[in-house]
Design an enzyme around this catalytic site. Structure first.
Site, PDB file in Angstrom:
ATOM      1  N   HIS A  11     -23.107  14.764 -13.129  1.00 58.99           N
ATOM      2  CA  HIS A  11     -21.860  15.107 -13.496  1.00 58.99           C
ATOM      3  C   HIS A  11     -20.934  15.500 -12.504  1.00 58.99           C
ATOM      4  O   HIS A  11     -21.282  15.734 -11.244  1.00 58.99           O
ATOM      5  CB  HIS A  11     -21.624  15.964 -14.748  1.00 58.99           C
ATOM      6  CG  HIS A  11     -22.076  15.533 -16.026  1.00 58.99           C
ATOM      7  ND1 HIS A  11     -23.309  15.406 -16.667  1.00 58.99           N
ATOM      8  CD2 HIS A  11     -21.255  15.082 -17.139  1.00 58.99           C
ATOM      9  CE1 HIS A  11     -23.316  15.020 -17.764  1.00 58.99           C
ATOM     10  NE2 HIS A  11     -21.987  14.658 -18.118  1.00 58.99           N
ATOM     11  N   LYS A  31     -17.704  20.449 -13.856  1.00 55.83           N
ATOM     12  CA  LYS A  31     -18.447  20.675 -14.960  1.00 55.83           C
ATOM     13  C   LYS A  31     -19.341  22.065 -15.141  1.00 55.83           C
ATOM     14  O   LYS A  31     -19.977  22.258 -14.154  1.00 55.83           O
ATOM     15  CB  LYS A  31     -19.637  19.355 -15.457  1.00 55.83           C
ATOM     16  CG  LYS A  31     -20.095  19.563 -16.850  1.00 55.83           C
ATOM     17  CD  LYS A  31     -20.666  18.462 -17.258  1.00 55.83           C
ATOM     18  CE  LYS A  31     -21.593  18.438 -18.855  1.00 55.83           C
ATOM     19  NZ  LYS A  31     -20.527  18.888 -19.628  1.00 55.83           N
TER      20      LYS A  31
END
Length: 239
Positions: A136, A140
């Site tokens: 990600h 995040k």
């Protein structure tokens, strides 16, 4: 349909744009940085449903406020599931409506479905070890991702011998490794890998944009009003 948006980061902004395209109205935005409105300012007379994408530390409080206001709530925040039983109990107590998914992409939920089938089949034929990898963007917060955890739970339920997950390389055969990587602006990539002495098989989902998540959240928001209980993508997609 009138939608209350709780959280106006990248996901909230994408949902707002797609909602307008689908003919919906944004009844209000509750966000620490984007407005001074509160959830208590809204009732079923002013909003048909709330969509919540915020932070692990605020998700339960936001859900609780929506349920107490009588608002059906679609939650996309991750990293708060240690409080999920509290949310389920309150939903039942108040006769409310809660929809939760770790990932609202239709493709990801098909990935979850095939992941469970694949785990059972791979164990049936033996000789394979399995691991999960998720990648990600660097913004995040939670690690591993909610999507990776859902994939891991599906594997643990159908691959006897794996009894727990570990957010690091496995230290014993009973552990399922979840490897988390954070890189640039990667939207979200999840890979389940089965390895034996003779071959490797992979099941992979790679998101190209946030639109897939926003579309799924809006589908859930359109589906939820009028229903009572706790729901997820399996019910929405009839998987």
């Amino acid at each position: 349909m009138k939608i209350l948006l709780i959280g106006y980061g990248k996901m909230g902004q994408t949902i707002a744009a797609l909602a307008a395209q689908r003919g919906h109205e944004i009844a209000g935005i509750v966000d620490l940085h984007a407005s001074q409105l509160n959830i208590s300012d809204f009732t079923p007379a002013t909003a048909d449903v709330a969509i919540e994408f915020t932070h692990p530390d605020s998700a339960l409080a936001n859900i609780t406020a929506c349920l107490r206001q009588g608002l059906p709530v679609v939650c996309g925040s991750t990293g708060w599931l240690h409080h999920f039983d509290e949310a389920k109990s309150l939903t039942a107590e108040l006769g409310g409506s809660l929809f939760y998914a770790s990932n609202y992409s239709v493709g990801v939920n098909l990935f979850f479905h095939f992941n469970e089938y694949m785990a059972a089949k791979m164990h049936q034929f033996g000789g394979y070890d399995v691991a999960v990898r998720e990648i990600h963007h660097t913004h995040k917060i939670d690690q591993p991702s909610g999507t990776a955890l859902t994939a891991a739970e599906g594997i643990l339920a159908h691959f006897p011998g794996k009894t727990t997950w570990r957010n690091a390389p496995a230290e014993s055969p009973a552990e399922l490794a979840i490897i988390s990587e954070r890189s640039g602006e990667v939207v979200g990539t999840h890979i389940v890998t089965y390895t034996s002495g003779v071959d490797t098989l992979e099941l992979k989902h790679e998101a190209h944009s946030r639109e897939g998540f926003a579309q799924g959240a809006l589908l859930a928001a359109e589906w939820l009003p009028g229903r009572t209980g706790v729901f997820g993508m399996k019910e929405l997609l009839d998987l």
